[in-house]
Design a protein around this motif. Sequence first.
Motif, PDB file in Angstrom:
ATOM      1  N   ASP A 114       0.833  -1.201   0.000  1.00 15.88           N
ATOM      2  CA  ASP A 114       0.000   0.000   0.000  1.00 15.88           C
ATOM      3  C   ASP A 114       0.869   1.253   0.000  1.00 15.88           C
ATOM      4  OD1 ASP A 114      -2.360  -1.421   0.008  1.00 15.88           O
ATOM      5  OD2 ASP A 114      -2.546  -1.416   2.198  1.00 15.88           O
ATOM      6  N   PHE A 115       0.525   2.173  -0.883  1.00 17.57           N
ATOM      7  CA  PHE A 115       1.256   3.434  -0.967  1.00 17.57           C
ATOM      8  C   PHE A 115       0.262   4.525  -1.343  1.00 17.57           C
ATOM      9  CE2 PHE A 115       4.027   6.659  -2.792  1.00 17.57           C
ATOM     10  CZ  PHE A 115       5.119   6.645  -1.929  1.00 17.57           C
ATOM     11  N   ASP A 116       0.241   5.606  -0.574  1.00 20.39           N
ATOM     12  CA  ASP A 116      -0.703   6.698  -0.777  1.00 20.39           C
ATOM     13  C   ASP A 116      -0.050   7.784  -1.637  1.00 20.39           C
ATOM     14  OD1 ASP A 116      -2.467   8.839  -0.624  1.00 20.39           O
ATOM     15  OD2 ASP A 116      -2.984   8.447   1.466  1.00 20.39           O
ATOM     16  N   TYR A 117      -0.294   7.709  -2.946  1.00 18.39           N
ATOM     17  CA  TYR A 117       0.309   8.691  -3.850  1.00 18.39           C
ATOM     18  C   TYR A 117      -0.178  10.106  -3.557  1.00 18.39           C
ATOM     19  CZ  TYR A 117       2.102   4.816  -6.644  1.00 18.39           C
ATOM     20  OH  TYR A 117       2.775   3.693  -7.063  1.00 18.39           O
ATOM     21  N   GLU A 118      -1.453  10.235  -3.176  1.00 10.15           N
ATOM     22  CA  GLU A 118      -1.980  11.571  -2.882  1.00 10.15           C
ATOM     23  C   GLU A 118      -1.242  12.196  -1.705  1.00 10.15           C
ATOM     24  OE1 GLU A 118      -4.020  13.590  -4.388  1.00 10.15           O
ATOM     25  OE2 GLU A 118      -4.396  12.176  -6.030  1.00 10.15           O
ATOM     26  N   ALA A 119      -1.012  11.421  -0.654  1.00 10.10           N
ATOM     27  CA  ALA A 119      -0.278  11.940   0.508  1.00 10.10           C
ATOM     28  C   ALA A 119       1.157  12.284   0.127  1.00 10.10           C
ATOM     29  CB  ALA A 119      -0.305  10.906   1.641  1.00 10.10           C
ATOM     30  N   PHE A 120       1.760  11.450  -0.710  1.00  7.73           N
ATOM     31  CA  PHE A 120       3.133  11.680  -1.159  1.00  7.73           C
ATOM     32  C   PHE A 120       3.240  13.012  -1.902  1.00  7.73           C
ATOM     33  CE2 PHE A 120       6.397  11.144  -4.523  1.00  7.73           C
ATOM     34  CZ  PHE A 120       7.509  10.937  -3.727  1.00  7.73           C
ATOM     35  N   PHE A 121       2.328  13.239  -2.853  1.00 11.88           N
ATOM     36  CA  PHE A 121       2.412  14.463  -3.659  1.00 11.88           C
ATOM     37  C   PHE A 121       1.873  15.682  -2.917  1.00 11.88           C
ATOM     38  CE2 PHE A 121       3.099  11.394  -7.058  1.00 11.88           C
ATOM     39  CZ  PHE A 121       4.107  12.030  -7.777  1.00 11.88           C
ATOM     40  N   THR A 122       1.002  15.481  -1.936  1.00 15.98           N
ATOM     41  CA  THR A 122       0.558  16.600  -1.103  1.00 15.98           C
ATOM     42  C   THR A 122       1.745  17.164  -0.324  1.00 15.98           C
ATOM     43  OG1 THR A 122      -1.703  15.778  -0.887  1.00 15.98           O
ATOM     44  CG2 THR A 122      -0.933  17.289   0.813  1.00 15.98           C
ATOM     45  N   HIS A 123       2.597  16.281   0.148  1.00 12.52           N
ATOM     46  CA  HIS A 123       3.813  16.726   0.848  1.00 12.52           C
ATOM     47  C   HIS A 123       4.739  17.473  -0.112  1.00 12.52           C
ATOM     48  CE1 HIS A 123       7.107  16.663   3.710  1.00 12.52           C
ATOM     49  NE2 HIS A 123       7.896  16.167   2.766  1.00 12.52           N
ATOM     50  N   ILE A 124       4.895  16.944  -1.315  1.00 10.98           N
ATOM     51  CA  ILE A 124       5.746  17.587  -2.320  1.00 10.98           C
ATOM     52  C   ILE A 124       5.203  18.961  -2.702  1.00 10.98           C
ATOM     53  CG2 ILE A 124       6.481  17.434  -4.742  1.00 10.98           C
ATOM     54  CD1 ILE A 124       6.635  14.401  -4.336  1.00 10.98           C
ATOM     55  N   GLU A 125       3.881  19.084  -2.679  1.00 13.13           N
ATOM     56  CA  GLU A 125       3.234  20.341  -3.082  1.00 13.13           C
ATOM     57  C   GLU A 125       3.705  21.514  -2.230  1.00 13.13           C
ATOM     58  OE1 GLU A 125      -1.300  21.814  -4.291  1.00 13.13           O
ATOM     59  OE2 GLU A 125      -0.955  19.895  -3.270  1.00 13.13           O
ATOM     60  N   GLU A 126       4.126  21.231  -1.004  1.00 11.56           N
ATOM     61  CA  GLU A 126       4.626  22.300  -0.132  1.00 11.56           C
ATOM     62  C   GLU A 126       5.860  22.978  -0.730  1.00 11.56           C
ATOM     63  OE1 GLU A 126       5.360  20.557   3.646  1.00 11.56           O
ATOM     64  OE2 GLU A 126       3.311  19.818   3.905  1.00 11.56           O
ATOM     65  N   THR A 127       6.590  22.234  -1.555  1.00  9.49           N
ATOM     66  CA  THR A 127       7.821  22.771  -2.141  1.00  9.49           C
ATOM     67  C   THR A 127       7.623  23.273  -3.553  1.00  9.49           C
ATOM     68  OG1 THR A 127       9.116  21.216  -0.809  1.00  9.49           O
ATOM     69  CG2 THR A 127      10.235  22.250  -2.683  1.00  9.49           C
ATOM     70  N   VAL A 128       6.981  22.459  -4.403  1.00  9.64           N
ATOM     71  CA  VAL A 128       6.895  22.804  -5.831  1.00  9.64           C
ATOM     72  C   VAL A 128       5.461  23.024  -6.301  1.00  9.64           C
ATOM     73  CG1 VAL A 128       9.047  21.601  -6.358  1.00  9.64           C
ATOM     74  CG2 VAL A 128       6.882  20.353  -6.521  1.00  9.64           C
ATOM     75  N   GLY A 129       4.520  23.073  -5.373  1.00  5.80           N
ATOM     76  CA  GLY A 129       3.107  23.208  -5.745  1.00  5.80           C
ATOM     77  C   GLY A 129       2.756  24.516  -6.418  1.00  5.80           C
ATOM     78  N   GLY A 130       3.622  25.530  -6.287  1.00  4.01           N
ATOM     79  CA  GLY A 130       3.340  26.818  -6.916  1.00  4.01           C
ATOM     80  C   GLY A 130       3.625  26.858  -8.399  1.00  4.01           C
ATOM     81  N   ILE A 164      11.390   5.727   3.154  1.00  8.16           N
ATOM     82  CA  ILE A 164      10.176   6.115   3.872  1.00  8.16           C
ATOM     83  C   ILE A 164       9.733   7.510   3.430  1.00  8.16           C
ATOM     84  CG2 ILE A 164       9.162   6.535   6.146  1.00  8.16           C
ATOM     85  CD1 ILE A 164      11.225   4.548   7.266  1.00  8.16           C
ATOM     86  N   THR A 165       8.462   7.635   3.056  1.00 12.21           N
ATOM     87  CA  THR A 165       7.899   8.896   2.580  1.00 12.21           C
ATOM     88  C   THR A 165       6.585   9.171   3.311  1.00 12.21           C
ATOM     89  OG1 THR A 165       6.356   8.166   0.851  1.00 12.21           O
ATOM     90  CG2 THR A 165       8.712   8.096   0.312  1.00 12.21           C
ATOM     91  N   PRO A 166       6.019  10.374   3.160  1.00 11.22           N
ATOM     92  CA  PRO A 166       4.705  10.652   3.752  1.00 11.22           C
ATOM     93  C   PRO A 166       3.588   9.775   3.177  1.00 11.22           C
ATOM     94  CG  PRO A 166       5.849  12.700   3.262  1.00 11.22           C
ATOM     95  CD  PRO A 166       6.634  11.610   2.618  1.00 11.22           C
ATOM     96  N   GLY A 167       3.835   9.159   2.039  1.00 15.01           N
ATOM     97  CA  GLY A 167       2.825   8.282   1.440  1.00 15.01           C
ATOM     98  C   GLY A 167       2.993   6.827   1.834  1.00 15.01           C
TER      99      GLY A 167
END
Length: 238
Positions: A15-31, A89-92
Motif C-alpha cells: 500500500d502506498f498513498d500517492y496523494e499523501a506523497f504528492f501533497t507533501h511535495i506540493e509544499e515545495t513545488v506546488g506553486g 520512507i515517505t509521507p505516502g
Amino acid sequence: MPAFFTSLTPMKLVDFDYEAFFTHIEETVGGLSFFSKWKKFWINFFQEQDQQILDFIKEHPGSNPIMERLKRPNVPSRFNYESFVYEYITPGGSFYLHFDVEKIKVVQHQYLHKVTIPIEDIPIGNIYIDPTTPIVENKLTDQRLPYLTKIYGSDKPFICVDGNHRIQSKIKNSEVQNIKAYIFSDDHWDFMFFLKCDVYFMALTKELQSMAFLLNQKGTEQDILEVTQMYLQQASNS
C-alpha cells in the motif's frame, strides 16, 4: 503501489498513498503552473507499473524475479542470489528499492571497458549502512571495495548496496573516517534494479531535488520544467 520481495519471499504489492506523497511535495513545488499536470504524469506512470507487477504476480504466483532467475539453466544448486532491499520512507508510505547485487557485480567485474564506475573516498557519516548487518570479524581483511549508490531526498547521500559487513567491521576495529568505494550513479540505474518502477522512483527523487534547487536559485518555470521526465519524454517523442 510499490512492490516488496526478498530472496525467499514472493513479490507482493505494498500500500502506498500517492496523494499523501504528492501533497507533501506540493509544499515545495506546488506553486509551479504545471504542478497538477506533472503530478498526474507521475501517478499515471506508477499505476501502469503497478499493473505490470500484478501481471507478474498472476503469471508467477508465489514467486519473485530472483526465484525466476534461479530457474534458468546452468544456475548452480543452492546458489545464493544476492540482493539488497532499501526502505525509502515517505509521507505516502514505504517505497522499497530492490537492488540486483549479482548483476551489479557482473557489470563491475566484466564490463568495466563499457561502463565507467568511479572510485571515491566517502565519509562514513554520509553512508547509509544496513543497521541489521552483524559484525563479521574475518571481513576486516576483505579488501574488496564496497558498492555505494547516490540516493536523493534521504538523510544520507549514499547507500551501501554491497559491502555492509566490510564497512561495519572496519568501523568496529579501527578509527576509519572515510571508506573507499565504487560509486554508482543515475547512469547505472538501468542495471542496478530488478524493477523498472524502482528505477523511476529513483529518477523522481533526483528530479525533485533538481526542481527544489532551481526554485531556490530563482530559476524560471521553463528551466524547472526541462529537468522533469514529463518534459524529457515529451521532447523525445516529438
